[in-house]
Design a protein around this motif. Structure first.
Motif, PDB file in Angstrom:
ATOM      1  N   LEU A   1     -11.611  -5.489   8.950  1.00  0.00           N
ATOM      2  CA  LEU A   1     -11.795  -5.592   7.897  1.00  0.00           C
ATOM      3  C   LEU A   1     -11.191  -5.465   6.878  1.00  0.00           C
ATOM      4  CD1 LEU A   1     -14.856  -5.682   6.903  1.00  0.00           C
ATOM      5  CD2 LEU A   1     -15.092  -3.677   7.020  1.00  0.00           C
ATOM      6  N   GLU A   2     -10.440  -4.523   6.603  1.00  0.00           N
ATOM      7  CA  GLU A   2      -9.559  -4.226   5.666  1.00  0.00           C
ATOM      8  C   GLU A   2      -8.749  -5.600   4.928  1.00  0.00           C
ATOM      9  OE1 GLU A   2      -8.372  -2.645   1.525  1.00  0.00           O
ATOM     10  OE2 GLU A   2      -9.837  -2.040   3.652  1.00  0.00           O
ATOM     11  N   ASN A   3      -8.070  -6.207   6.166  1.00  0.00           N
ATOM     12  CA  ASN A   3      -6.901  -7.002   6.000  1.00  0.00           C
ATOM     13  C   ASN A   3      -7.757  -8.637   5.127  1.00  0.00           C
ATOM     14  OD1 ASN A   3      -5.591  -9.730   7.565  1.00  0.00           O
ATOM     15  ND2 ASN A   3      -4.247  -7.863   6.996  1.00  0.00           N
ATOM     16  N   ASP A   4      -9.409  -8.725   5.995  1.00  0.00           N
ATOM     17  CA  ASP A   4      -9.550  -9.958   6.076  1.00  0.00           C
ATOM     18  C   ASP A   4     -10.425  -9.740   4.245  1.00  0.00           C
ATOM     19  OD1 ASP A   4      -9.406 -11.088   8.447  1.00  0.00           O
ATOM     20  OD2 ASP A   4     -11.565 -10.924   9.004  1.00  0.00           O
ATOM     21  N   ARG A   5     -10.307  -8.194   3.616  1.00  0.00           N
ATOM     22  CA  ARG A   5     -10.627  -8.201   2.657  1.00  0.00           C
ATOM     23  C   ARG A   5     -10.056  -8.865   1.299  1.00  0.00           C
ATOM     24  NH1 ARG A   5     -11.486  -4.129  -1.073  1.00  0.00           N
ATOM     25  NH2 ARG A   5     -10.514  -2.732  -0.502  1.00  0.00           N
ATOM     26  N   ALA A   6      -8.770  -8.160   1.841  1.00  0.00           N
ATOM     27  CA  ALA A   6      -7.758  -8.183   1.018  1.00  0.00           C
ATOM     28  C   ALA A   6      -7.022  -9.786   0.513  1.00  0.00           C
ATOM     29  CB  ALA A   6      -6.113  -6.943   1.511  1.00  0.00           C
TER      30      ALA A   6
ATOM     31  N   TYR B   1      -7.070  -7.984  -4.911  1.00  0.00           N
ATOM     32  CA  TYR B   1      -6.357  -7.104  -4.051  1.00  0.00           C
ATOM     33  C   TYR B   1      -5.235  -5.913  -5.285  1.00  0.00           C
ATOM     34  CZ  TYR B   1      -6.275  -4.096  -0.350  1.00  0.00           C
ATOM     35  OH  TYR B   1      -6.091  -3.296   1.347  1.00  0.00           O
ATOM     36  N   LEU B   2      -4.195  -7.169  -4.729  1.00  0.00           N
ATOM     37  CA  LEU B   2      -2.898  -6.705  -5.110  1.00  0.00           C
ATOM     38  C   LEU B   2      -3.119  -5.767  -6.227  1.00  0.00           C
ATOM     39  CD1 LEU B   2      -0.534  -8.431  -2.846  1.00  0.00           C
ATOM     40  CD2 LEU B   2      -1.372  -6.187  -2.344  1.00  0.00           C
ATOM     41  N   SER B   3      -2.726  -6.656  -6.904  1.00  0.00           N
ATOM     42  CA  SER B   3      -3.723  -6.177  -8.721  1.00  0.00           C
ATOM     43  C   SER B   3      -3.274  -4.931  -9.044  1.00  0.00           C
ATOM     44  CB  SER B   3      -3.935  -7.080  -9.067  1.00  0.00           C
ATOM     45  OG  SER B   3      -5.400  -7.475  -9.354  1.00  0.00           O
ATOM     46  N   ASN B   4      -4.543  -4.043  -8.443  1.00  0.00           N
ATOM     47  CA  ASN B   4      -5.335  -3.188  -8.465  1.00  0.00           C
ATOM     48  C   ASN B   4      -4.204  -2.543  -7.461  1.00  0.00           C
ATOM     49  OD1 ASN B   4      -6.809  -0.204  -7.339  1.00  0.00           O
ATOM     50  ND2 ASN B   4      -8.014  -1.207  -8.513  1.00  0.00           N
ATOM     51  N   PRO B   5      -3.667  -0.823  -8.456  1.00  0.00           N
ATOM     52  CA  PRO B   5      -3.107  -0.171  -7.628  1.00  0.00           C
ATOM     53  C   PRO B   5      -3.341   0.976  -6.542  1.00  0.00           C
ATOM     54  CG  PRO B   5      -3.641   0.989 -10.401  1.00  0.00           C
ATOM     55  CD  PRO B   5      -4.514  -0.650  -9.710  1.00  0.00           C
ATOM     56  N   LEU B   6      -4.431   1.230  -6.555  1.00  0.00           N
ATOM     57  CA  LEU B   6      -4.577   2.076  -5.217  1.00  0.00           C
ATOM     58  C   LEU B   6      -5.161   0.758  -4.397  1.00  0.00           C
ATOM     59  CD1 LEU B   6      -7.717   3.336  -6.509  1.00  0.00           C
ATOM     60  CD2 LEU B   6      -5.987   3.962  -6.976  1.00  0.00           C
ATOM     61  N   ASN B   7      -4.645   0.429  -4.430  1.00  0.00           N
ATOM     62  CA  ASN B   7      -5.121  -1.299  -2.631  1.00  0.00           C
ATOM     63  C   ASN B   7      -3.262  -1.555  -2.833  1.00  0.00           C
ATOM     64  OD1 ASN B   7      -7.661  -2.019  -2.702  1.00  0.00           O
ATOM     65  ND2 ASN B   7      -8.022  -3.220  -3.825  1.00  0.00           N
ATOM     66  N   ALA B   8      -2.242  -1.508  -3.315  1.00  0.00           N
ATOM     67  CA  ALA B   8      -1.275  -1.685  -3.356  1.00  0.00           C
ATOM     68  C   ALA B   8      -0.416  -0.365  -2.156  1.00  0.00           C
ATOM     69  CB  ALA B   8      -0.225  -2.148  -4.999  1.00  0.00           C
ATOM     70  N   PHE B   9      -1.376   0.906  -3.223  1.00  0.00           N
ATOM     71  CA  PHE B   9      -0.601   2.088  -3.072  1.00  0.00           C
ATOM     72  C   PHE B   9      -0.711   2.649  -1.497  1.00  0.00           C
ATOM     73  CE2 PHE B   9      -1.294   6.556  -1.681  1.00  0.00           C
ATOM     74  CZ  PHE B   9      -0.056   6.268  -1.510  1.00  0.00           C
ATOM     75  N   SER B  10      -1.748   2.000  -0.750  1.00  0.00           N
ATOM     76  CA  SER B  10      -3.027   2.144   0.064  1.00  0.00           C
ATOM     77  C   SER B  10      -2.202   1.005   1.487  1.00  0.00           C
ATOM     78  CB  SER B  10      -4.056   1.799   0.287  1.00  0.00           C
ATOM     79  OG  SER B  10      -4.599   2.258   1.728  1.00  0.00           O
TER      80      SER B  10
END
Length: 525
Positions: free
Chosen positions: A76-81, A88-97
């Motif tokens: 689910l998380e990978n499909d959302r990204a 998705y990747l421009s958000n630092p929280l997503n990138a860190f996670s």
């Protein structure tokens, strides 16, 4: 946290321990197949092993459930990204996670996947292995089934389908069963019998498919069949088997080499010197005829049935049903001698203490376990309990003999193909430890505690007589002639049990105390 480097040695160690246990023969352990009563505990053991396998399946399901549940959330998380990658990747929280997951979570998953499941269940099997049949037990079981087949002249294909001596049973052998028969008979150099069983394995493999992890390949079976045929000098048939295997695997190097080898043998006329060991033997023996119930009815008109009221004073009040079986040697059969309650008590007495039967060997001067006698026995003194006292009194009433100095009661239970090959009961020794005190065995008294569904007869091949077990009956015969000499006509055998649990009880009566009971000896012993 476990490292993956630590897991591999553990697996190797577990595999090594299991292999050792599979190959190890526990010293002093009793044979499992020589007594039906002794095999009962194997069913309880198998039930515990099945429960253990079920626990293993539960552990696997638990791990599988964890994996499947995690896959859903990870997917689910990978499909959302991937649906909006840049956002998705421009958000630092997503990138860190994402970086953290890739650096740590998947290492944990690797260790989780590599972590063995069911170590406790494997250890449990190791604990139970000491009580399980060994390879020697399997060899004895194979020999027993082969004994049934040869003694009664049965077809291997019928046996595999549950057709035993003309009676169909709701049971059949699997490919693994027939293949094990073939392998062990081959190792025993019984090539003719092995060929029949391996052919049956090949037939079954065309119909049934074995599931993992117990599957065997058709080529494996065909190669064993080929080697067996070569041992029998059936080179042309062996070549046919190899060609059939090559049709499925035309590039198999082993098969191609074997084909070339056989073609060379055929061209040069090469034969296998070991083939003679596996050839068929002569016609049906008197022993086999007796076991199969093929002896003709007795032509002796002097044989009859009566109520015995004369052997002892007690029989005047409670006569016994007596059937005269033979006069030379003297042999009688008593009917309805034991009650159901007495039989049950005797079996209960014997079961806990049953041990492998032995035979006295004159060469070594001691009793030894031999392949010609497969049963388990228990011994009871005459005064062991009220039942043994009554039983000995009954024997005295039937025979008219004095039992002082005679041997203890021996209770026996026969197992898979249980038999006692042709033998005499007398010792035929003078001034030895066996006969010095009480003399030789003048008579044998044999109680049948159970009916036997098929097989299990007592056969006297020299006089062409066979007695089949009847619950509660007793057969008695003299082993010595009137002059005290041994009687070779008393050669007898216990035929292999096909189906059933054969229980018997016997008493060997010694001659010394019979000086007044049978004072007809023509010369001293």
């Amino acid at each position: 946290m476990r490292s993956s480097k630590w897991l591999l040695p553990v697996r190797a160690l577990l595999a090594y321990q299991v292999l050792l246990l599979l190959l190890r023969r526990v010293e002093g352990e009793e044979s499992h197949c020589t007594s039906v009563a002794g095999m009962v505990k194997l069913l309880d053991l198998e039930a515990r092993l099945i429960d253990n396998l079920e626990d293993y399946a539960a552990e696997l399901e638990k791990k599988l459930e964890t994996v499947r549940r995690s896959i859903n959330s990870l997917r689910l998380e990978n499909d959302r990204a991937r649906g909006s990658t840049e956002e998705y990747l421009s958000n630092p929280l997503n990138a860190f996670s994402l970086i953290r997951r890739m650096n740590r979570d998947w290492i944990i998953w690797q260790l989780y996947m590599d972590d063995p499941v069911g170590i406790a269940q494997v250890e449990r099997i190791q604990e139970l292995r000491e009580h399980m049949p060994t390879h020697t037990d399997v060899e004895e079981a194979v020999t027993a089934l082969d004994r049934i087949q040869s003694t009664y002249g049965l077809n291997v294909s019928d046996i595999a389908q549950g057709l035993l001596n003309g009676k169909q049973y709701n049971v059949s052998l699997t490919v693994l069963d027939t293949y094990a028969m073939a392998q062990i008979l081959f190792d025993q150099k019984n090539y003719l019998a092995a060929a029949s069983w391996i052919y049956q394995s090949a037939v079954l493999m065309e119909v049934y498919t074995l599931a993992a992890p117990l599957q065997i390949s058709k080529n494996e079976v065909r190669m064993v069949y080929t080697e067996t045929l070569l041992k029998l000098n059936q080179n042309a048939d062996a070549l046919k088997v190899v060609n059939i295997a090559l049709a499925d695997n035309p590039q198999d190097i082993k098969l191609l080499l074997k084909k070339s080898e056989i073609e060379t043998m055929i061209r040069t006329g090469t034969n296998n010197a070991a083939a003679a060991k596996g050839q068929a033997k002569g016609g049906t023996t008197a022993y086999q005829m007796g076991c199969r119930g093929q002896f003709p009815p007795s032509a002796d008109g002097k044989l009859y049935c009566l109520y015995n009221r004369t052997t002892s004073a007690f029989l005047m009040l409670a006569p016994l049903k007596m059937e005269l079986v033979g006069l030379d040697p003297y042999m009688v059969l008593y009917h309805d001698v034991l009650s159901a309650k007495e039989i049950k008590e005797l079996q209960g007495m014997a079961t806990p203490g049953l041990t492998r039967a032995t035979v006295f060997q004159a060469s070594s001067g001691r009793n030894e376990v031999v392949k010609t006698r497969t049963s388990k026995v228990a011994w009871f003194p005459d005064s062991y309990n009220p039942l043994t006292v009554r039983l000995n009194a009954r024997i005295a009433d039937m025979t008219g003999f004095n039992l002082y100095g005679s041997e203890m009661l021996q209770l026996m239970n026969y197992g898979l193909g249980g038999h006692y090959d042709q033998h005499y009961d007398f010792f035929n020794t003078i001034n030895s430890n066996l006969t010095a005190m009480s003399g030789d065995r003048i008579a044998t008294v044999l109680f049948y505690l159970t009916d036997v569904e098929q097989g299990g007869a007592t056969v006297f091949p020299n006089i062409r007589k066979a007695v089949f077990p009847q619950r509660g009956s007793v057969i008695m015969w003299y082993n010595l002639q009137d002059n005290g000499q041994t009687d070779n006509k008393t050669l007898h055998a216990a035929c292999p049990v096909i189906v059933g649990s054969k229980w018997v009880c016997n008493k060997w009566i010694r001659e010394r105390e019979q000086i007044f009971s049978r004072p007809c000896l023509k010369k001293p012993i």
